[in-house]
Structure formats: structure tokens, C-alpha cells
Design an enzyme around this catalytic site. Structure first.
Site, PDB file in Angstrom:
ATOM      1  N   GLN A 101      48.558  69.309  76.878  1.00  0.00           N
ATOM      2  CA  GLN A 101      48.132  67.920  77.092  1.00  0.00           C
ATOM      3  C   GLN A 101      47.209  67.487  75.962  1.00  0.00           C
ATOM      4  OE1 GLN A 101      46.972  67.381  81.497  1.00  0.00           O
ATOM      5  NE2 GLN A 101      46.987  69.582  81.193  1.00  0.00           N
ATOM      6  N   HIS A 119      51.131  64.669  75.562  1.00  0.00           N
ATOM      7  CA  HIS A 119      50.380  63.414  75.404  1.00  0.00           C
ATOM      8  C   HIS A 119      50.302  62.963  73.953  1.00  0.00           C
ATOM      9  CE1 HIS A 119      48.195  64.188  79.487  1.00  0.00           C
ATOM     10  NE2 HIS A 119      49.362  63.611  79.655  1.00  0.00           N
ATOM     11  N   CYS A 149      49.857  44.599  58.209  1.00  0.00           N
ATOM     12  CA  CYS A 149      49.949  43.264  58.830  1.00  0.00           C
ATOM     13  C   CYS A 149      48.617  42.848  59.472  1.00  0.00           C
ATOM     14  CB  CYS A 149      51.086  43.220  59.860  1.00  0.00           C
ATOM     15  SG  CYS A 149      50.694  44.012  61.429  1.00  0.00           S
ATOM     16  N   GLY A 186      42.737  75.919  81.184  1.00  0.00           N
ATOM     17  CA  GLY A 186      41.778  74.872  80.814  1.00  0.00           C
ATOM     18  C   GLY A 186      42.205  73.459  81.132  1.00  0.00           C
ATOM     19  N   THR A 187      42.820  73.297  82.299  1.00  0.00           N
ATOM     20  CA  THR A 187      43.116  71.926  82.732  1.00  0.00           C
ATOM     21  C   THR A 187      42.617  71.718  84.154  1.00  0.00           C
ATOM     22  OG1 THR A 187      44.836  70.263  83.150  1.00  0.00           O
ATOM     23  CG2 THR A 187      45.523  72.565  83.361  1.00  0.00           C
ATOM     24  N   ASN A 212      40.531  79.432  84.074  1.00  0.00           N
ATOM     25  CA  ASN A 212      39.637  78.270  84.064  1.00  0.00           C
ATOM     26  C   ASN A 212      38.224  78.766  84.370  1.00  0.00           C
ATOM     27  OD1 ASN A 212      38.328  75.657  84.648  1.00  0.00           O
ATOM     28  ND2 ASN A 212      40.407  74.851  84.805  1.00  0.00           N
ATOM     29  N   ALA A 231      38.479  80.581  78.326  1.00  0.00           N
ATOM     30  CA  ALA A 231      39.807  80.876  77.771  1.00  0.00           C
ATOM     31  C   ALA A 231      39.688  81.735  76.509  1.00  0.00           C
ATOM     32  CB  ALA A 231      40.530  79.565  77.461  1.00  0.00           C
TER      33      ALA A 231
HETATM   34  P1  NAD Z   1      39.849  67.931  81.848  1.00  0.00           P
HETATM   35  O1  NAD Z   1      38.692  67.527  81.007  1.00  0.00           O
HETATM   36  O2  NAD Z   1      40.201  67.069  82.989  1.00  0.00           O
HETATM   37  O3  NAD Z   1      39.595  69.386  82.431  1.00  0.00           O
HETATM   38  C1  NAD Z   1      39.195  70.448  81.601  1.00  0.00           C
HETATM   39  C2  NAD Z   1      39.302  71.724  82.407  1.00  0.00           C
HETATM   40  O4  NAD Z   1      39.048  72.820  81.548  1.00  0.00           O
HETATM   41  C3  NAD Z   1      38.292  71.819  83.557  1.00  0.00           C
HETATM   42  O5  NAD Z   1      38.970  72.270  84.717  1.00  0.00           O
HETATM   43  C4  NAD Z   1      37.262  72.845  83.061  1.00  0.00           C
HETATM   44  O6  NAD Z   1      36.721  73.603  84.113  1.00  0.00           O
HETATM   45  C5  NAD Z   1      38.118  73.694  82.154  1.00  0.00           C
HETATM   46  N1  NAD Z   1      37.369  74.339  81.059  1.00  0.00           N
HETATM   47  C6  NAD Z   1      36.369  73.814  80.296  1.00  0.00           C
HETATM   48  N2  NAD Z   1      36.001  74.693  79.349  1.00  0.00           N
HETATM   49  C7  NAD Z   1      36.790  75.784  79.495  1.00  0.00           C
HETATM   50  C8  NAD Z   1      36.890  77.025  78.813  1.00  0.00           C
HETATM   51  N3  NAD Z   1      36.091  77.334  77.778  1.00  0.00           N
HETATM   52  N4  NAD Z   1      37.807  77.929  79.245  1.00  0.00           N
HETATM   53  C9  NAD Z   1      38.619  77.656  80.299  1.00  0.00           C
HETATM   54  N5  NAD Z   1      38.565  76.485  80.987  1.00  0.00           N
HETATM   55  C10 NAD Z   1      37.661  75.573  80.589  1.00  0.00           C
HETATM   56  O7  NAD Z   1      41.081  68.148  80.855  1.00  0.00           O
HETATM   57  P2  NAD Z   1      42.649  67.957  81.105  1.00  0.00           P
HETATM   58  O8  NAD Z   1      43.022  68.498  82.428  1.00  0.00           O
HETATM   59  O9  NAD Z   1      43.309  68.457  79.887  1.00  0.00           O
HETATM   60  O10 NAD Z   1      42.851  66.378  81.168  1.00  0.00           O
HETATM   61  C11 NAD Z   1      42.225  65.544  80.216  1.00  0.00           C
HETATM   62  C12 NAD Z   1      43.155  64.715  79.347  1.00  0.00           C
HETATM   63  O11 NAD Z   1      42.401  64.375  78.199  1.00  0.00           O
HETATM   64  C13 NAD Z   1      44.341  65.450  78.841  1.00  0.00           C
HETATM   65  O12 NAD Z   1      45.418  64.640  79.076  1.00  0.00           O
HETATM   66  C14 NAD Z   1      44.163  65.580  77.318  1.00  0.00           C
HETATM   67  O13 NAD Z   1      45.254  64.948  76.660  1.00  0.00           O
HETATM   68  C15 NAD Z   1      43.001  64.714  76.966  1.00  0.00           C
HETATM   69  N6  NAD Z   1      41.999  65.373  76.107  1.00  0.00           N
HETATM   70  C16 NAD Z   1      42.408  66.123  75.043  1.00  0.00           C
HETATM   71  C17 NAD Z   1      41.473  66.758  74.244  1.00  0.00           C
HETATM   72  C18 NAD Z   1      41.970  67.604  73.099  1.00  0.00           C
HETATM   73  O14 NAD Z   1      43.009  67.297  72.505  1.00  0.00           O
HETATM   74  N7  NAD Z   1      41.273  68.698  72.763  1.00  0.00           N
HETATM   75  C19 NAD Z   1      40.105  66.643  74.524  1.00  0.00           C
HETATM   76  C20 NAD Z   1      39.719  65.836  75.614  1.00  0.00           C
HETATM   77  C21 NAD Z   1      40.678  65.214  76.404  1.00  0.00           C
END
Ligand code: NAD
Length: 249
Positions: A101, A119, A149, A186-187, A212, A231
Site C-alpha cells: 500500500q 496505491h 498548462c 505493518g498495516t 505488527n 518489522a
Molecule cells: P497505518 O498508518 O494505518 O498503519 C500502520 C501500521 O503499522 C499500524 O498497525 C502500526 O501498529 C504498524 N507499525 C508501525 N510501525 C511498525 C513497525 N516498525 N513494525 C511493524 N509494524 C509497525 O498504515 P496503512 O495500514 O498502510 O494505511 C495507511 C495508508 O497510507 C496506506 O494506504 C499507504 O498507502 C499510505 N501511507 C504510505 C506511506 C509510505 O509509502 N511509506 C506512509 C504513510 C502512509
């Protein structure tokens, strides 16, 4: 924990097709804040005002305050041991594809070659008015970047209210329905339709392994094996266990 990691490794070694579904959490240790953790981006930016397509159409300059911050962070970020570990698992033929994502390109930089960008990606930008497309390095000398443009450009990332790229949607569901093991890393699994992928895999008989810092709503519903922790620490242990399992055979 060691026994749980060995069990996860054994599952990956015995699966014909293994996948990983990753979210912002996998890139936190690369210095990119996620959205929903404490200190995450949503504490400072309102989702509706900054991440929806209608918000961008209404006030692109305002949305670029978030985008500029993300762009700056992403360009300085390097893959961490979790990205590198998934790249290594693919190289060892223990991981077929990463469905991410994230928009940060860190899986590709970490050695993964089969990556579905659910995404989109920040590497290119498009003009919503005339349809022109630009590589980001050609237009970032001035933010917000503008089209010839004169319209403000939108990065080719999926905002709330936009459709998932059809190919990414189709390929993800096809693979989820065909896999025997799915790593979910990590989601928060709050964003649809990405959060339906684990359910599709589970229904098709796959084992769900979740990594997670904390349990999510998947943990109680579809997860078979929950590996709590960072992670960047768990994935390298998993890779080492896969290597040990492989060398024993
Ligand atoms: P989210 O922010 O909703 O959730 C992040 C999850 O990762 C949480 O459950 C948290 O507990 C966990 N987490 C945080 N640090 C961690 C680690 N070190 N190890 C393991 N787990 C860890 O993120 P999401 O579910 O990906 O949804 C957010 C949306 O935002 C996505 O669609 C994404 O496209 C976008 N996004 C992308 C980036 C990027 O490209 N790096 C950054 C921010 C948001």
C-alpha cells in the site's frame, strides 16, 4: 517467539505461492511516519482535508503541504532490514510477490522485483486538466509542481475517493486466491479494499502470518500466527529461519 518464527519459516518453505501485504508500518524504521500510529501523519493532517481527491481538486496548494513533507521524507529514505529481508525471500524463491500500500519505492530499492503498487507511486505526476505525465525529478525544483498548462500536478498515488489501478486490483485478488501463505506486515488494515486481501487469501485456504507492533482487527479474525514487534527486527529473523530450514533439507 523463536518457535513462532520457525513455524512461520516452515510455512513459507512449504508454500508453493507466498505473498506479502505491506503497509506504512514497514517503512517507519526507514524514517517515514505512518498514518495511524501515535505521532503519525493523521495527528497533524486531517484525512478528508488532505488525502481525498475532492480535497486535491478543491485546493491542491493546501494538499501539497502534506505531499511536500512526504516527498522530502521519501527521497531521503533508504530500505530497512524488513524491505531487504523481503527482497532476500524473493531471491530464495520463498516469496512470490509483495503487494504494497506504500508509495515510497522502498521494496524495489530493497531488492523485490515482483511488487504490486496498490496505491500507486510518487515517482510520476499527472495533470488532471490536460493529462500530461512527468517524472517527479523533472518538476520538483518548485513545489507545488506545475504542468506546462499551469495546473498544479497530482502525484500518481491513489487518494481517498479514487479507484485502485485495475491491474493491481485484479492481480492482487488472483494471487491472494492462489497463495498458501500470506505475510501481513505493518498495516492497520483500516483502508479498503486493500484490507480485504487477507480475507480472500484465508478463504482460499492460506495461512495468515501477521507482523505488527500491536494487534489489529485482523489479528482476531483471520490471522493464524501473530508475530509482535518491529518489522525491521522480525523479518530478518524470519529470513534466517527460512535459510536454516532450507539448508536442513
Ligand atoms: P497505518 O498508518 O494505518 O498503519 C500502520 C501500521 O503499522 C499500524 O498497525 C502500526 O501498529 C504498524 N507499525 C508501525 N510501525 C511498525 C513497525 N516498525 N513494525 C511493524 N509494524 C509497525 O498504515 P496503512 O495500514 O498502510 O494505511 C495507511 C495508508 O497510507 C496506506 O494506504 C499507504 O498507502 C499510505 N501511507 C504510505 C506511506 C509510505 O509509502 N511509506 C506512509 C504513510 C502512509
Amino acid at each position: 517467539m523463536e518457535a513462532q518464527i520457525e513455524k512461520a519459516a516452515s510455512l513459507l518453505c512449504r508454500s508453493r505461492v507466498s505473498l506479502a501485504l505491506t503497509g506504512a508500518g514497514i517503512s517507519v524504521e526507514s524514517g517515514i511516519p505512518d498514518f495511524r500510529s501515535p505521532g503519525g501523519l493523521w495527528e497533524r493532517y486531517d484525512i478528508i482535508e488532505y488525502a481525498s481527491i475532492t480535497a486535491f481538486q478543491k485546493n491542491p496548494e493546501k494538499v501539497w503541504t502534506l505531499l511536500s513533507e512526504m516527498y522530502d521524507t521519501i527521497t531521503h529514505a533508504k530500505p530497512n532490514p524488513a524491505h531487504l529481508g523481503l527482497g532476500r525471500l524473493e531471491q530464495m524463491e520463498r516469496l512470490h510477490t509483495v503487494i504494497t500500500q506504500n508509495i515510497d519505492n522502498l521494496h524495489q530499492e530493497g531488492g523485490s522485483t515482483h511488487v504490486i503498487e496498490y496505491h500507486g507511486n510518487f515517482k510520476t505526476l499527472s495533470c488532471l486538466s490536460c493529462g500530461s505525465k512527468y517524472p517527479i525529478e523533472d518538476v520538483v525544483d518548485r513545489l507545488p509542481p506545475k504542468c506546462r498548462c499551469n495546473q498544479i500536478l497530482k502525484p500518481d498515488v491513489i487518494f481517498f475517493g479514487e479507484a485502485i489501478p485495475p491491474e493491481a486490483l485484479r492481480d492482487s485478488y488472483e494471487l491472494a486466491a492462489a497463495c498458501q501463505a500470506l505475510l501481513v506486515i505493518g498495516t492497520s488494515a483500516e483502508v479498503t479494499p486493500a484490507n480485504t486481501i487477507p480475507g480472500v487469501a484465508k478463504q482460499a485456504g492460506a495461512t495468515i502470518i501477521e507482523i505488527n507492533l500491536q494487534p489489529t482487527h485482523l489479528t482476531e479474525s483471520v490471522t493464524d500466527l501473530f508475530l509482535p514487534g518491529k518489522a525491521g527486527e522480525i523479518v530478518p529473523q524470519l529470513v534466517a529461519a527460512v535459510e536454516a530450514d532450507t539448508s536442513r533439507r
